[in-house]
Design a protein around this motif. Structure first.
Motif, PDB file in Angstrom:
ATOM      1  N   ALA A  26      28.490  24.065  35.163  1.00 25.53           N
ATOM      2  CA  ALA A  26      27.578  22.983  34.824  1.00 25.53           C
ATOM      3  C   ALA A  26      27.181  23.046  33.352  1.00 25.53           C
ATOM      4  O   ALA A  26      26.720  22.072  32.785  1.00 25.53           O
ATOM      5  N   ASP A  27      27.332  24.186  32.727  1.00 29.81           N
ATOM      6  CA  ASP A  27      26.951  24.394  31.335  1.00 29.81           C
ATOM      7  C   ASP A  27      28.163  24.154  30.443  1.00 29.81           C
ATOM      8  O   ASP A  27      29.151  24.878  30.503  1.00 29.81           O
ATOM      9  N   PRO A  28      28.138  23.107  29.595  1.00 29.20           N
ATOM     10  CA  PRO A  28      29.314  22.778  28.774  1.00 29.20           C
ATOM     11  C   PRO A  28      29.548  23.727  27.611  1.00 29.20           C
ATOM     12  O   PRO A  28      30.535  23.613  26.914  1.00 29.20           O
ATOM     13  N   SER A  29      28.638  24.677  27.382  1.00 35.22           N
ATOM     14  CA  SER A  29      28.775  25.549  26.215  1.00 35.22           C
ATOM     15  C   SER A  29      29.511  26.838  26.534  1.00 35.22           C
ATOM     16  O   SER A  29      29.416  27.809  25.805  1.00 35.22           O
ATOM     17  N   GLY A  30      30.241  26.856  27.650  1.00 42.83           N
ATOM     18  CA  GLY A  30      30.935  28.065  28.061  1.00 42.83           C
ATOM     19  C   GLY A  30      32.100  28.413  27.146  1.00 42.83           C
ATOM     20  O   GLY A  30      32.554  27.606  26.323  1.00 42.83           O
ATOM     21  N   PHE A  31      32.630  29.614  27.306  1.00 46.73           N
ATOM     22  CA  PHE A  31      33.739  30.109  26.507  1.00 46.73           C
ATOM     23  C   PHE A  31      35.003  30.142  27.376  1.00 46.73           C
ATOM     24  O   PHE A  31      34.922  30.389  28.579  1.00 46.73           O
ATOM     25  N   PRO A  32      36.175  29.925  26.791  1.00 46.17           N
ATOM     26  CA  PRO A  32      37.403  29.879  27.600  1.00 46.17           C
ATOM     27  C   PRO A  32      37.750  31.223  28.221  1.00 46.17           C
ATOM     28  O   PRO A  32      37.644  32.270  27.578  1.00 46.17           O
ATOM     29  N   VAL A  33      38.166  31.164  29.487  1.00 49.70           N
ATOM     30  CA  VAL A  33      38.614  32.364  30.190  1.00 49.70           C
ATOM     31  C   VAL A  33      40.042  32.680  29.765  1.00 49.70           C
ATOM     32  O   VAL A  33      40.896  31.795  29.704  1.00 49.70           O
ATOM     33  N   LEU A  34      40.296  33.942  29.467  1.00 52.50           N
ATOM     34  CA  LEU A  34      41.617  34.375  29.028  1.00 52.50           C
ATOM     35  C   LEU A  34      42.502  34.700  30.225  1.00 52.50           C
ATOM     36  O   LEU A  34      42.065  35.372  31.161  1.00 52.50           O
ATOM     37  N   ASP A  35      43.740  34.227  30.204  1.00 47.80           N
ATOM     38  CA  ASP A  35      44.672  34.549  31.292  1.00 47.80           C
ATOM     39  C   ASP A  35      44.934  36.045  31.359  1.00 47.80           C
ATOM     40  O   ASP A  35      45.101  36.620  32.432  1.00 47.80           O
ATOM     41  N   SER A  36      44.977  36.677  30.202  1.00 43.34           N
ATOM     42  CA  SER A  36      45.162  38.128  30.139  1.00 43.34           C
ATOM     43  C   SER A  36      44.426  38.646  28.903  1.00 43.34           C
ATOM     44  O   SER A  36      44.269  37.918  27.922  1.00 43.34           O
ATOM     45  N   PRO A  37      43.961  39.884  28.945  1.00 43.90           N
ATOM     46  CA  PRO A  37      43.228  40.419  27.797  1.00 43.90           C
ATOM     47  C   PRO A  37      44.134  40.559  26.577  1.00 43.90           C
ATOM     48  O   PRO A  37      45.320  40.872  26.711  1.00 43.90           O
ATOM     49  N   PRO A  38      43.617  40.350  25.377  1.00 41.37           N
ATOM     50  CA  PRO A  38      44.398  40.618  24.177  1.00 41.37           C
ATOM     51  C   PRO A  38      44.799  42.088  24.121  1.00 41.37           C
ATOM     52  O   PRO A  38      44.105  42.943  24.677  1.00 41.37           O
ATOM     53  N   PRO A  39      45.911  42.409  23.488  1.00 42.53           N
ATOM     54  CA  PRO A  39      46.350  43.814  23.400  1.00 42.53           C
ATOM     55  C   PRO A  39      45.236  44.703  22.839  1.00 42.53           C
ATOM     56  O   PRO A  39      44.647  44.404  21.807  1.00 42.53           O
ATOM     57  N   GLY A  40      44.939  45.755  23.547  1.00 47.33           N
ATOM     58  CA  GLY A  40      43.929  46.702  23.095  1.00 47.33           C
ATOM     59  C   GLY A  40      42.512  46.373  23.515  1.00 47.33           C
ATOM     60  O   GLY A  40      41.608  47.200  23.315  1.00 47.33           O
ATOM     61  N   ASN A  41      42.274  45.196  24.097  1.00 46.74           N
ATOM     62  CA  ASN A  41      40.906  44.820  24.455  1.00 46.74           C
ATOM     63  C   ASN A  41      40.491  45.274  25.849  1.00 46.74           C
ATOM     64  O   ASN A  41      39.311  45.301  26.154  1.00 46.74           O
ATOM     65  N   SER A  42      41.466  45.599  26.698  1.00 49.49           N
ATOM     66  CA  SER A  42      41.116  46.030  28.051  1.00 49.49           C
ATOM     67  C   SER A  42      41.260  47.538  28.182  1.00 49.49           C
ATOM     68  O   SER A  42      42.314  48.094  27.861  1.00 49.49           O
ATOM     69  N   PRO A  43      40.214  48.211  28.682  1.00 50.99           N
ATOM     70  CA  PRO A  43      40.319  49.659  28.887  1.00 50.99           C
ATOM     71  C   PRO A  43      41.144  50.011  30.121  1.00 50.99           C
ATOM     72  O   PRO A  43      41.456  51.175  30.331  1.00 50.99           O
ATOM     73  N   VAL A  44      41.488  49.008  30.942  1.00 52.71           N
ATOM     74  CA  VAL A  44      42.236  49.260  32.178  1.00 52.71           C
ATOM     75  C   VAL A  44      43.588  48.550  32.117  1.00 52.71           C
ATOM     76  O   VAL A  44      43.659  47.325  32.061  1.00 52.71           O
ATOM     77  N   THR A  45      44.643  49.348  32.104  1.00 55.45           N
ATOM     78  CA  THR A  45      46.005  48.802  32.120  1.00 55.45           C
ATOM     79  C   THR A  45      46.803  49.306  33.311  1.00 55.45           C
ATOM     80  O   THR A  45      47.831  48.735  33.662  1.00 55.45           O
ATOM     81  N   ASP A  46      46.345  50.396  33.929  1.00 60.02           N
ATOM     82  CA  ASP A  46      46.994  50.954  35.114  1.00 60.02           C
ATOM     83  C   ASP A  46      45.979  51.822  35.842  1.00 60.02           C
ATOM     84  O   ASP A  46      44.821  51.921  35.439  1.00 60.02           O
ATOM     85  N   LEU A  47      46.412  52.444  36.937  1.00 57.95           N
ATOM     86  CA  LEU A  47      45.490  53.237  37.742  1.00 57.95           C
ATOM     87  C   LEU A  47      44.940  54.429  36.972  1.00 57.95           C
ATOM     88  O   LEU A  47      43.755  54.766  37.084  1.00 57.95           O
ATOM     89  N   ALA A  48      45.778  55.067  36.163  1.00 59.44           N
ATOM     90  CA  ALA A  48      45.314  56.232  35.403  1.00 59.44           C
ATOM     91  C   ALA A  48      44.220  55.842  34.412  1.00 59.44           C
ATOM     92  O   ALA A  48      43.201  56.544  34.276  1.00 59.44           O
ATOM     93  N   SER A  49      44.411  54.725  33.714  1.00 60.57           N
ATOM     94  CA  SER A  49      43.391  54.291  32.755  1.00 60.57           C
ATOM     95  C   SER A  49      42.123  53.831  33.470  1.00 60.57           C
ATOM     96  O   SER A  49      41.023  53.955  32.921  1.00 60.57           O
ATOM     97  N   LEU A  50      42.261  53.335  34.706  1.00 64.01           N
ATOM     98  CA  LEU A  50      41.073  52.981  35.487  1.00 64.01           C
ATOM     99  C   LEU A  50      40.245  54.228  35.775  1.00 64.01           C
ATOM    100  O   LEU A  50      39.015  54.222  35.630  1.00 64.01           O
ATOM    101  N   HIS A  51      40.907  55.313  36.184  1.00 59.63           N
ATOM    102  CA  HIS A  51      40.190  56.562  36.433  1.00 59.63           C
ATOM    103  C   HIS A  51      39.469  57.040  35.174  1.00 59.63           C
ATOM    104  O   HIS A  51      38.315  57.491  35.231  1.00 59.63           O
ATOM    105  N   THR A  52      40.137  56.944  34.035  1.00 63.88           N
ATOM    106  CA  THR A  52      39.528  57.368  32.773  1.00 63.88           C
ATOM    107  C   THR A  52      38.287  56.542  32.457  1.00 63.88           C
ATOM    108  O   THR A  52      37.242  57.071  32.070  1.00 63.88           O
ATOM    109  N   GLU A  53      38.405  55.226  32.635  1.00 70.37           N
ATOM    110  CA  GLU A  53      37.284  54.332  32.345  1.00 70.37           C
ATOM    111  C   GLU A  53      36.113  54.577  33.292  1.00 70.37           C
ATOM    112  O   GLU A  53      34.951  54.584  32.868  1.00 70.37           O
ATOM    113  N   LEU A  54      36.385  54.803  34.560  1.00 71.15           N
ATOM    114  CA  LEU A  54      35.297  55.050  35.509  1.00 71.15           C
ATOM    115  C   LEU A  54      34.579  56.364  35.201  1.00 71.15           C
ATOM    116  O   LEU A  54      33.369  56.476  35.380  1.00 71.15           O
ATOM    117  N   GLY A  55      35.336  57.355  34.728  1.00 73.67           N
ATOM    118  CA  GLY A  55      34.708  58.598  34.302  1.00 73.67           C
ATOM    119  C   GLY A  55      33.766  58.370  33.135  1.00 73.67           C
ATOM    120  O   GLY A  55      32.671  58.948  33.073  1.00 73.67           O
TER     121      GLY A  55
END
Length: 334
Positions: A183-212
């Motif tokens: 309902a709010d027109p000032s929203g930001f576009p949702v990315l289909d995929s994170p830009p390279p380097g912007n996501s701390p999670v790329t696989d299960l091992a990196s998920l464990h690291t991030e949760l730690g």
């Protein structure tokens, strides 16, 4: 011999179609227009008008929907609201609303309460920033847990076996899993995929690291991971057993937050602690400890950081979405 066992009125797929109608009646468009007529519901669902009419009549008989006699439109009914008020999520929302509003006052940014549903993140409540340019509220919307700091905060007390099963099912989910009525027109576009380097999670091992990392610092961060130009911070809400039951989130334009994202994480973690105390979980935990300690004083209370945050869970427990539970999007960057 004739069987006397009763057959259900509808099978599971029929129930799914009924739920689809209830969700339509709960959309912002339906609420703003005072409900939806039979023809509108039939068109939106792609179903036969006569079938939709019978379904709505049945739902009206149960009180789950109601029919306005003047407009002939259907709205969500009082019985549905009564049932919703008895849920654990309703208790969370009631306890969290004023805390989220204070968080908005202190940060001047949009805040959210999120929970895990079906292995992903459902936003229960959003309080909007007073700025004209702001991240939108996503109450009622489901987003991919691995793409959001709220999702990772909610997963941060899971054991390795449960995480592996979850990742097999949801590790590649699309960013928007459920509906989103913006309902709010000032929203930001949702990315289909994170830009390279912007996501701390790329696989299960990196998920464990991030949760730690989340367990160590008490909050999770996101930097233009789900939405272009948006950063966010989330912290888990823990009950008196040490189980994570929700997450508090703040999302904001990156241009306004700048290098203060970690400071924002600290504010969000304190707000999550306030939700815990508002629900009485901290007091319950303190009372439980007092029964086993002679040195407990009147002012004794558990530390803000649960054992769940400071060390990995050692006992395996079922995945929260695969067991009955009583049970949050961050807006889009939840």
């Amino acid at each position: 011999m004739t069987s006397t066992s009763a057959s259900p009125r509808r099978n599971s797929s029929g129930l799914g179609r009924d739920i689809q109608i209830l969700e339509l009646l709960g959309t912002d468009d339906a609420l703003r227009s005072g409900g939806l007529g039979v023809s509108q519901v039939a068109q939106l669902t792609g179903r036969d008008k006569a079938v939709v009419s019978r379904t709505l009549a049945t739902l009206a008989e149960t009180g789950l929907v109601e029919r306005d006699e003047e407009s002939l439109r259907y709205l969500l009914g009082p019985r549905l609201y009564a049932l919703a008020a008895r849920t654990a999520s309703s208790t969370l929302v009631h306890a969290s609303r004023s805390i989220l509003r204070r968080l908005v006052q202190s940060t001047r940014e949009t805040s959210h309460l999120c929970v895990l549903r079906g292995g992903n993140v459902l936003t229960l409540l959003s309080e909007l920033s007073p700025h004209d340019v702001r991240t939108a509220g996503w109450a009622g919307t489901t987003t991919a847990a691995w793409r959001t700091p709220s999702g990772r905060a909610l997963l941060s007390d899971w054991d390795e076996e449960s995480l592996a099963r979850w990742y097999d099912d949801h590790g590649q989910d699309q960013p928007l899993v459920g509906r989103f009525d913006q309902a709010d027109p000032s929203g930001f576009p949702v990315l289909d995929s994170p830009p390279p380097g912007n996501s701390p999670v790329t696989d299960l091992a990196s998920l464990h690291t991030e949760l730690g990392r989340i367990r160590e610092q008490g909050y999770a961060l996101s930097d233009e991971e789900l939405e272009f130009g948006v950063v966010a911070a989330s912290a888990p809400v823990v009950d008196f057993t040490g189980r994570i039951v929700a997450a508090v989130n703040v999302s904001a334009p990156k241009a306004r937050i700048g290098p203060r994202l970690d400071a924002l994480g600290g504010l969000v973690a304190r707000a999550a602690g306030e939700v815990r105390r508002r629900l009485g979980w901290a007091a319950a935990d303190a009372n439980r400890r007092c029964t086993t300690s002679r040195s407990c004083s009147v002012g004794d209370h558990p530390t803000r950081r649960s054992r769940t945050f400071t060390q990995p869970v050692r006992q395996s427990r079922p995945m929260p979405h695969s067991r009955p539970r009583a049970d949050g999007d961050p807006g889009r960057s939840g």
